[in-house]
Every structure is written in structure tokens, then in C-alpha cells.
Motif scaffolding. Sequence first.
Motif, PDB file in Angstrom:
ATOM      1  N   ASP A 127      -4.908   2.457  -6.069  1.00 42.26           N
ATOM      2  CA  ASP A 127      -6.221   2.163  -6.652  1.00 42.26           C
ATOM      3  C   ASP A 127      -6.574   0.692  -6.450  1.00 42.26           C
ATOM      4  OD1 ASP A 127      -6.615   4.725  -7.582  1.00 42.26           O
ATOM      5  OD2 ASP A 127      -5.440   4.328  -9.400  1.00 42.26           O
ATOM      6  N   TRP A 128      -5.531  -0.140  -6.402  1.00 45.35           N
ATOM      7  CA  TRP A 128      -5.754  -1.586  -6.306  1.00 45.35           C
ATOM      8  C   TRP A 128      -4.929  -2.163  -5.175  1.00 45.35           C
ATOM      9  CZ3 TRP A 128      -9.434  -3.908  -9.181  1.00 45.35           C
ATOM     10  CH2 TRP A 128      -9.898  -3.194 -10.300  1.00 45.35           C
ATOM     11  N   HIS A 129      -5.551  -3.101  -4.490  1.00 43.52           N
ATOM     12  CA  HIS A 129      -4.884  -3.872  -3.448  1.00 43.52           C
ATOM     13  C   HIS A 129      -5.210  -5.333  -3.775  1.00 43.52           C
ATOM     14  CE1 HIS A 129      -3.253  -4.694   0.465  1.00 43.52           C
ATOM     15  NE2 HIS A 129      -4.397  -4.863   1.090  1.00 43.52           N
ATOM     16  N   ASP A 159      -2.924   4.316   2.696  1.00 38.90           N
ATOM     17  CA  ASP A 159      -2.037   5.472   2.905  1.00 38.90           C
ATOM     18  C   ASP A 159      -1.268   5.831   1.631  1.00 38.90           C
ATOM     19  OD1 ASP A 159      -2.904   5.504   5.490  1.00 38.90           O
ATOM     20  OD2 ASP A 159      -1.082   4.610   6.344  1.00 38.90           O
ATOM     21  N   SER A 160      -1.036   4.840   0.791  1.00 35.59           N
ATOM     22  CA  SER A 160      -0.303   5.088  -0.458  1.00 35.59           C
ATOM     23  C   SER A 160      -1.233   5.501  -1.593  1.00 35.59           C
ATOM     24  CB  SER A 160       0.465   3.841  -0.877  1.00 35.59           C
ATOM     25  OG  SER A 160       1.294   3.405   0.153  1.00 35.59           O
ATOM     26  N   THR A 202     -11.564   1.738  -2.470  1.00 38.58           N
ATOM     27  CA  THR A 202     -12.501   2.845  -2.641  1.00 38.58           C
ATOM     28  C   THR A 202     -12.129   3.978  -1.690  1.00 38.58           C
ATOM     29  OG1 THR A 202     -14.071   2.162  -0.937  1.00 38.58           O
ATOM     30  CG2 THR A 202     -14.328   1.141  -3.110  1.00 38.58           C
ATOM     31  N   LYS A 203     -12.649   5.175  -1.973  1.00 37.95           N
ATOM     32  CA  LYS A 203     -12.226   6.320  -1.162  1.00 37.95           C
ATOM     33  C   LYS A 203     -12.749   6.238   0.277  1.00 37.95           C
ATOM     34  CE  LYS A 203     -15.813   9.607  -2.751  1.00 37.95           C
ATOM     35  NZ  LYS A 203     -16.835   8.794  -2.139  1.00 37.95           N
ATOM     36  N   ASP A 204     -13.797   5.446   0.479  1.00 40.36           N
ATOM     37  CA  ASP A 204     -14.343   5.301   1.835  1.00 40.36           C
ATOM     38  C   ASP A 204     -13.713   4.153   2.621  1.00 40.36           C
ATOM     39  OD1 ASP A 204     -16.164   7.295   1.232  1.00 40.36           O
ATOM     40  OD2 ASP A 204     -17.538   5.843   0.310  1.00 40.36           O
ATOM     41  N   ASP A 205     -12.810   3.423   1.988  1.00 43.39           N
ATOM     42  CA  ASP A 205     -12.282   2.227   2.658  1.00 43.39           C
ATOM     43  C   ASP A 205     -11.519   2.559   3.936  1.00 43.39           C
ATOM     44  OD1 ASP A 205     -12.890  -0.315   1.647  1.00 43.39           O
ATOM     45  OD2 ASP A 205     -11.631   0.004  -0.116  1.00 43.39           O
ATOM     46  N   THR A 206     -11.742   1.736   4.956  1.00 39.84           N
ATOM     47  CA  THR A 206     -10.849   1.693   6.111  1.00 39.84           C
ATOM     48  C   THR A 206     -10.045   0.402   5.974  1.00 39.84           C
ATOM     49  OG1 THR A 206     -12.400   0.395   7.419  1.00 39.84           O
ATOM     50  CG2 THR A 206     -12.591   2.814   7.567  1.00 39.84           C
ATOM     51  N   ALA A 207      -9.028   0.268   6.818  1.00 41.97           N
ATOM     52  CA  ALA A 207      -8.251  -0.977   6.773  1.00 41.97           C
ATOM     53  C   ALA A 207      -9.176  -2.181   6.976  1.00 41.97           C
ATOM     54  CB  ALA A 207      -7.159  -0.951   7.837  1.00 41.97           C
ATOM     55  N   GLU A 208     -10.204  -2.002   7.808  1.00 41.75           N
ATOM     56  CA  GLU A 208     -11.100  -3.128   8.116  1.00 41.75           C
ATOM     57  C   GLU A 208     -11.983  -3.488   6.921  1.00 41.75           C
ATOM     58  OE1 GLU A 208     -10.638  -0.507  10.247  1.00 41.75           O
ATOM     59  OE2 GLU A 208      -9.316  -1.743  11.510  1.00 41.75           O
ATOM     60  N   LEU A 264       3.346  -6.708   8.026  1.00 43.53           N
ATOM     61  CA  LEU A 264       2.015  -6.474   8.607  1.00 43.53           C
ATOM     62  C   LEU A 264       1.373  -5.184   8.080  1.00 43.53           C
ATOM     63  CD1 LEU A 264       2.914  -7.439  12.298  1.00 43.53           C
ATOM     64  CD2 LEU A 264       1.729  -8.853  10.598  1.00 43.53           C
ATOM     65  N   ASN A 265       0.118  -4.961   8.465  1.00 41.78           N
ATOM     66  CA  ASN A 265      -0.632  -3.720   8.182  1.00 41.78           C
ATOM     67  C   ASN A 265      -0.685  -3.385   6.693  1.00 41.78           C
ATOM     68  OD1 ASN A 265      -0.966  -3.364  10.973  1.00 41.78           O
ATOM     69  ND2 ASN A 265       1.068  -2.423  11.098  1.00 41.78           N
ATOM     70  N   THR A 266      -0.852  -4.392   5.890  1.00 40.61           N
ATOM     71  CA  THR A 266      -0.816  -4.187   4.445  1.00 40.61           C
ATOM     72  C   THR A 266      -1.985  -3.327   3.961  1.00 40.61           C
ATOM     73  OG1 THR A 266      -2.070  -6.218   4.137  1.00 40.61           O
ATOM     74  CG2 THR A 266       0.328  -6.396   4.051  1.00 40.61           C
TER      75      THR A 266
END
Length: 223
Positions: free
Chosen positions: A133-135, A129-130, A160-166, A121-123
Motif C-alpha cells: 500500500d505504501w512505498h 509486485d508485493s 495506487t492500483k494503476d501505478d507502473t514502476a515509472e 535496484l528495481n525498488t
Amino acid sequence: MKKLSLVVLISGSGSNLQAIIDAIRNGELNAEIRAVISNRAGAGGLQRAEKAGIATHIIEHNHYPDRESFDHAMIDVIDPLQPDLVILAGFMRILSPAFIEHFKHRLLNIHPSLLPKYRGLNTHQQAIDSNDDWHGASVHFVNVELDSGPLVIQTEVPVTKDDTAETLAARVLQQEHKIYPLAIKLYGEGKLRFDNDTLLYEGRPLTSPLRLKDNRLIMPDHV
Ligand code: GRF
């Protein structure tokens, strides 16, 4: 070519289910969904199935004493439908080895990470957190290890640097909706098949996954 028959297992909103329904409806995918099974009565995906005229079954895991009996109840519903593939689309239960063995080489999952990174979970938060650059997301055949098994196709999404998990999850999900119907289509076209436990793409071992980039299917170098 023969129409592929599917049973789809869900637990939640079912947006991947919807992507498969849409791909069938618009003629991209030559398949029929024989049933949608949910382990949660309130799963939004059930309404999507009903709207599309697909039979639904609610099999609530907490009505069974253990994982094995729950899985057996699902097998009892699935087997008479004789699906070519069983599709896990946001199905949030760990499956017993007996279930996985029963549907060996016929059980597909989608996972929101570039496997083998971030099983479980919580990928999305893990990728942030890691400082990745790419998910992305992966479609794979299921074997007894969690979020493991032969990889079919992956798609990468920049972090991106502004990304949240959502925000990251939403962008990954858009890509999931492309790669899942595509993986099913490739299987239906006979391009993917197993030779014993080795996954083949067009007759050659697929030792690293296909990739979808800018809506184009990219083969690994060895294929
Ligand atoms: C997707 O992110 C999928 O990868 C994961 O659960 C989520 C399901 O979303 N296994 P949905 O129910 O298909 O909208």
C-alpha cells in the motif's frame, strides 16, 4: 552557524543534486557544494552542476582496473576539498569498504524504498509486485552493507492500483527532493551527530527514522 561543505557524487540525471542546489539557492540550506563527481561522462547532472557554477570531475570507473583503485581516485579528489559530508545522489556504483570507512559518519545516501525493504535496484516494481500500500524513500548514512546504515529520514508515498514502476518512481522522486535537502540541513544545524556508531537526533539515539508527512517533520515516539 557554519556553512556546511558538500561533495556530491552522481551517475545520472542529478535531480536530487538539483534539489540540493535549489535549497542552497533559496536559502533553506546553509551549505556549499565544493564539487560534483560523476562516474559517467554523459550524466545529465554534470550540466546542472556547471549551470550552477559548481566544479565538476568525471572519474570513469571503467578506466580503473578494480573498485579499490577507482574509489582511491575519488578519495584523492574529495579529500583536498575537506567536505563535511559526501552526498551520494543517484551514484550507481557499489563503494569499497575502504571508501566507506574513510568517510565514516560523513557519507549520506538516498534510496528509493522504505528501507530495510527493497535494497538494491528495481525498488518500485518490487513494491508493486508485493501489493504494498505504501512505498517511499529513505536517507541514510552509509555503512559497508548495501543500502544499509543508520536511517535519518523517510517519506511514504501511497501505491495506487494503476501505478507502473515509472509513475510510482516519479512520485517517489518528488518526495526525495524534499527529504534529501532536509536531512542535510538537519545535519548542518548540528541536530544529527554520531556518538561512536549510534546516530543521535538532538542528543538522543535515533533508533527509527524521522518522517516527513504533509511537509511536516515527524519525530519517532522515543525522541
Ligand atoms: C533516485 O531515485 C535515488 O534515490 C536513486 O537514484 C535516483 C537518482 O535520481 N539512488 P537523480 O539522478 O537524483 O535524478
